[in-house]
Write an enzyme that holds these catalytic residues in place. Structure first.
Site, PDB file in Angstrom:
ATOM      1  N   GLY A  24       0.841  -1.198   0.000  1.00 32.80           N
ATOM      2  CA  GLY A  24       0.000   0.000   0.000  1.00 32.80           C
ATOM      3  C   GLY A  24       0.869   1.237   0.000  1.00 32.80           C
ATOM      4  O   GLY A  24       0.488   2.288   0.527  1.00 32.80           O
ATOM      5  N   ALA A  25       2.051   1.115  -0.626  1.00 32.70           N
ATOM      6  CA  ALA A  25       3.066   2.172  -0.548  1.00 32.70           C
ATOM      7  C   ALA A  25       2.664   3.460  -1.238  1.00 32.70           C
ATOM      8  O   ALA A  25       3.265   4.509  -0.985  1.00 32.70           O
ATOM      9  CB  ALA A  25       4.379   1.661  -1.144  1.00 32.70           C
ATOM     10  N   LEU A  29      -1.534   6.727   4.053  1.00 33.34           N
ATOM     11  CA  LEU A  29      -0.962   6.243   5.317  1.00 33.34           C
ATOM     12  C   LEU A  29       0.534   6.002   5.185  1.00 33.34           C
ATOM     13  O   LEU A  29       1.328   6.439   6.020  1.00 33.34           O
ATOM     14  CB  LEU A  29      -1.669   4.961   5.759  1.00 33.34           C
ATOM     15  CG  LEU A  29      -1.098   4.296   7.012  1.00 33.34           C
ATOM     16  CD1 LEU A  29      -1.219   5.207   8.222  1.00 33.34           C
ATOM     17  CD2 LEU A  29      -1.796   2.970   7.283  1.00 33.34           C
ATOM     18  N   ARG A  58      -0.455  -1.010  -6.284  1.00 32.96           N
ATOM     19  CA  ARG A  58      -0.984  -1.194  -7.646  1.00 32.96           C
ATOM     20  C   ARG A  58      -0.561  -0.072  -8.584  1.00 32.96           C
ATOM     21  O   ARG A  58      -0.484  -0.259  -9.787  1.00 32.96           O
ATOM     22  CB  ARG A  58      -2.515  -1.294  -7.589  1.00 32.96           C
ATOM     23  CG  ARG A  58      -3.000  -2.578  -6.954  1.00 32.96           C
ATOM     24  CD  ARG A  58      -4.496  -2.652  -6.813  1.00 32.96           C
ATOM     25  NE  ARG A  58      -5.018  -1.712  -5.828  1.00 32.96           N
ATOM     26  CZ  ARG A  58      -6.132  -1.927  -5.130  1.00 32.96           C
ATOM     27  NH1 ARG A  58      -6.826  -3.038  -5.311  1.00 32.96           N
ATOM     28  NH2 ARG A  58      -6.552  -1.037  -4.259  1.00 32.96           N
ATOM     29  N   LEU A 191      -1.007   3.744  20.921  1.00 34.18           N
ATOM     30  CA  LEU A 191      -0.178   3.038  21.899  1.00 34.18           C
ATOM     31  C   LEU A 191       1.294   3.395  21.766  1.00 34.18           C
ATOM     32  O   LEU A 191       2.106   3.044  22.620  1.00 34.18           O
ATOM     33  CB  LEU A 191      -0.373   1.528  21.739  1.00 34.18           C
ATOM     34  CG  LEU A 191      -1.729   0.992  22.214  1.00 34.18           C
ATOM     35  CD1 LEU A 191      -1.859  -0.481  21.908  1.00 34.18           C
ATOM     36  CD2 LEU A 191      -1.930   1.255  23.699  1.00 34.18           C
ATOM     37  N   HIS A 251      -8.536   3.647  19.799  1.00 28.62           N
ATOM     38  CA  HIS A 251      -7.613   4.581  20.458  1.00 28.62           C
ATOM     39  C   HIS A 251      -8.003   4.852  21.914  1.00 28.62           C
ATOM     40  O   HIS A 251      -7.193   4.708  22.837  1.00 28.62           O
ATOM     41  CB  HIS A 251      -7.590   5.923  19.722  1.00 28.62           C
ATOM     42  CG  HIS A 251      -7.149   5.840  18.300  1.00 28.62           C
ATOM     43  ND1 HIS A 251      -6.326   4.847  17.812  1.00 28.62           N
ATOM     44  CD2 HIS A 251      -7.399   6.650  17.239  1.00 28.62           C
ATOM     45  CE1 HIS A 251      -6.099   5.044  16.535  1.00 28.62           C
ATOM     46  NE2 HIS A 251      -6.737   6.128  16.159  1.00 28.62           N
ATOM     47  N   LYS A 342     -15.108  10.529  25.155  1.00 28.01           N
ATOM     48  CA  LYS A 342     -15.656  11.530  24.235  1.00 28.01           C
ATOM     49  C   LYS A 342     -14.722  11.687  23.040  1.00 28.01           C
ATOM     50  O   LYS A 342     -13.512  11.784  23.214  1.00 28.01           O
ATOM     51  CB  LYS A 342     -15.809  12.888  24.939  1.00 28.01           C
ATOM     52  CG  LYS A 342     -16.733  12.883  26.149  1.00 28.01           C
ATOM     53  CD  LYS A 342     -16.889  14.280  26.729  1.00 28.01           C
ATOM     54  CE  LYS A 342     -15.582  14.781  27.321  1.00 28.01           C
ATOM     55  NZ  LYS A 342     -15.707  16.142  27.871  1.00 28.01           N
ATOM     56  N   ARG A 355      -8.597  12.949  32.005  1.00 27.32           N
ATOM     57  CA  ARG A 355      -8.909  13.811  33.163  1.00 27.32           C
ATOM     58  C   ARG A 355      -9.480  12.924  34.265  1.00 27.32           C
ATOM     59  O   ARG A 355     -10.570  12.363  34.130  1.00 27.32           O
ATOM     60  CB  ARG A 355      -9.909  14.896  32.769  1.00 27.32           C
ATOM     61  CG  ARG A 355     -10.220  15.908  33.880  1.00 27.32           C
ATOM     62  CD  ARG A 355     -11.121  17.019  33.363  1.00 27.32           C
ATOM     63  NE  ARG A 355     -10.451  17.773  32.315  1.00 27.32           N
ATOM     64  CZ  ARG A 355      -9.684  18.840  32.515  1.00 27.32           C
ATOM     65  NH1 ARG A 355      -9.503  19.291  33.750  1.00 27.32           N
ATOM     66  NH2 ARG A 355      -9.122  19.464  31.500  1.00 27.32           N
TER      67      ARG A 355
END
Length: 517
Positions: A24-25, A29, A58, A191, A251, A342, A355
């Site tokens: 996917g170069a 991303l 591709r 992470l 996340h 949230k 928090r």
């Protein structure tokens, strides 16, 4: 440079020399995250000069075009960086091919073997910077054509890891039939963020925090993720997933597990991940009463479009771009403590923070008190600060909110904070799974969210409209207040220690918006 401060080659490289293949170069991303991270590792001497990096996609590109593509988002800060980039590009090559054709992967294999013959590489890292629709096709072709006995194989897989419990289980089963769990690295870039990686040290290396980190002292916990930009032409892709699948289920939930987990037996990857899974298994599925959804509309000045104004978004879509949800961890440490998550797009600012709000002072002797809080600012402007009450200087006994503030910009002036992807790719090279998502962890996470996601997908919850650039939909303040959060009677503004910080944050937000467009 002294030996103690000299950069070290990755520990994994002491045993193995890697060939890195980025699948996917040609995509966003790889261009914006993967190649800049690999360059950062090379520049800081964590990649050997014998490492070869192969781009596969591709799109047909010659070497010069590919090098321009690789360099596009790499930030050069010095003449030394420019020289390092030229050396780095000499390690990079490109191979075009389809994702479902044996022959193309066999051509890729010949290219890899030619490079390995010259470099002596003994390991391969395959980075799948790809949409989930082609994960299994590509993984199957890699296993059939590019898997060699005696060669160490590591496979990095990008989120999303399915859309719900059923699809996630199928993906895990299909991937597990091809590669062992020890070979798979499911990457969640949060992470790898500095403050997220710091959470275990804050919790388990400080007596002052350890003794109050429970339901007896803590009233509620909020984890907030805010983005200033909207979907910016990517609405069609976003509409398949929505904000919960895009941000909250991965996340933010990962951050929650690190905040709430018990001390692991050791820092071994499996011991750490065992404790994270235990936390998730104590969380029951989210119920309708504990969720609030929003969708952004045109800004009040009319300059920014609404979500439904994006031509790639289906007409009348009810996909949320904002969500607030309250989770409860039904174990001895956290029983009764609300964890309010949230997240949203097109909001008033960019930030991610944790928090932790403590209970009210018992038998209060003073008026006008606010609750103590620990705030961990993940981004931007990394910081940890503790809000506490203090006497205002003078002859009286008036109370004011003060803070104990560890802002990284003022405390660690000469230390550069690595990018999250840089940190995680290095972990993969070193064979460290600690900051990657395990298969049972993924299943436990989907069990929490799948019932409410099915409800949302059926259009049974209408998102509340909120203007682009606002703080979010009406009712959010009441929602968090319902679950215990109080703002206190005194106004407090977190001090930013330098105008340079504010300026840098502003530039970063503008740059991200420009990239998104």
């Amino acid at each position: 440079m002294s030996s103690s401060s000299a950069p070290k080659v990755a520990q994994g490289d002491s045993k193995h020399l890697y060939t890195v293949v980025v699948l996917g170069a040609s995509g966003d991303l790889a261009t914006k995250k993967t190649f800049p991270a690999l360059f950062g590792l090379y520049k800081n001497k964590y990649l050997s000069q014998k490492t070869h990096i192969i781009g596969y996609a591709r799109t047909k590109m010659n070497q010069a075009t590919f090098e321009g593509h690789v360099s596009k988002h790499i930030k050069l800060k010095s003449e030394g960086d420019k020289a390092a980039l030229q050396q780095f590009l000499r390690l990079c090559s490109y191979q075009s091919g389809q994702y479902d054709q044996d022959n193309d992967f066999q051509i890729l294999e010949k290219h890899i073997e030619d490079l390995e013959r010259n470099s002596g590489a003994t390991a391969r890292l395959f980075y799948m910077a790809l949409p989930p629709s082609v994960f299994i096709n590509v993984a199957a072709n890699l296993k059939k054509n590019n898997y060699r006995e005696g060669i160490k194989i590591r496979l990095i897989v990008e989120k999303p890891f399915g859309k719900d419990l059923e699809s996630s289980r199928k993906l895990a089963k299909d991937l597990g039939a091809l590669f062992s769990e020890n070979e798979v690295y499911r990457i969640d870039h949060y992470l790898g963020k500095e403050m997220v990686k710091n959470l275990m040290i804050l919790r388990f290396a400080n007596v002052i925090f350890g003794s109050v980190w429970n339901r007896h002292s803590i009233d509620n916990v909020q984890i907030t993720f805010k983005e200033k930009i909207g979907t910016e032409g990517r609405g069609g892709y976003f509409d398949e997933f929505g904000i919960i699948r895009d941000v909250m289920q991965n996340h933010i939930l990962q951050i929650l597990t690190l905040v709430a987990m018990e001390p692991p037996v050791s820092l071994d990857a499996e011991d750490v991940r065992d404790e994270k899974v235990k936390v998730l298994r104590f969380i029951p599925p989210i119920v309708k009463e504990n969720i609030l959804l929003g969708q952004y509309i045109k800004s009040e000045d009319g300059k920014e479009p609404g979500y439904l104004d994006d031509k790639t978004v289906p007409k009348g879509s009810k996909t949320p771009t904002y969500a607030a949800a309250t989770l409860f961890i039904e174990n001895e440490r956290w029983s009764g403590v609300p964890f309010v998550l949230k997240c949203g797009k097109a909001l008033d600012q960019q930030k991610t923070e944790i928090r932790i709000q403590f209970k009210d002072v018992a038998g209060n002797l003073f008026s006008n008190l606010s609750r103590n809080e620990i705030v961990i600012r993940v981004q931007p402007n990394e910081a940890v600060y503790v809000k506490m009450m203090n006497k205002e200087p003078g002859l009286g006994t008036k109370t004011i909110i003060s803070d104990l503030d560890l802002s990284y910009s003022s405390r660690f002036i000469d230390i550069a904070i690595p990018e999250a992807y840089e940190s995680l790719i290095l972990d993969a090279l070193n064979g460290d799974h600690s900051n990657f998502v395990r298969d049972d962890e993924l299943i436990a996470a989907w069990k929490i969210f799948t019932p409410i996601l099915q409800f949302i997908d059926q259009g049974k919850i209408d998102p509340i409209p909120y203007p682009y650039g606002s703080r979010g939909p009406k009712g959010v303040s009441e929602f968090v207040a319902k679950h215990g959060y109080t703002r206190g009677q005194q106004e407090y503004v977190w001090p930013q220690h330098s105008e340079a910080i504010k300026g840098a944050a502003g530039k970063e937000q503008k740059a991200e918006k420009k990239d998104a467009k």
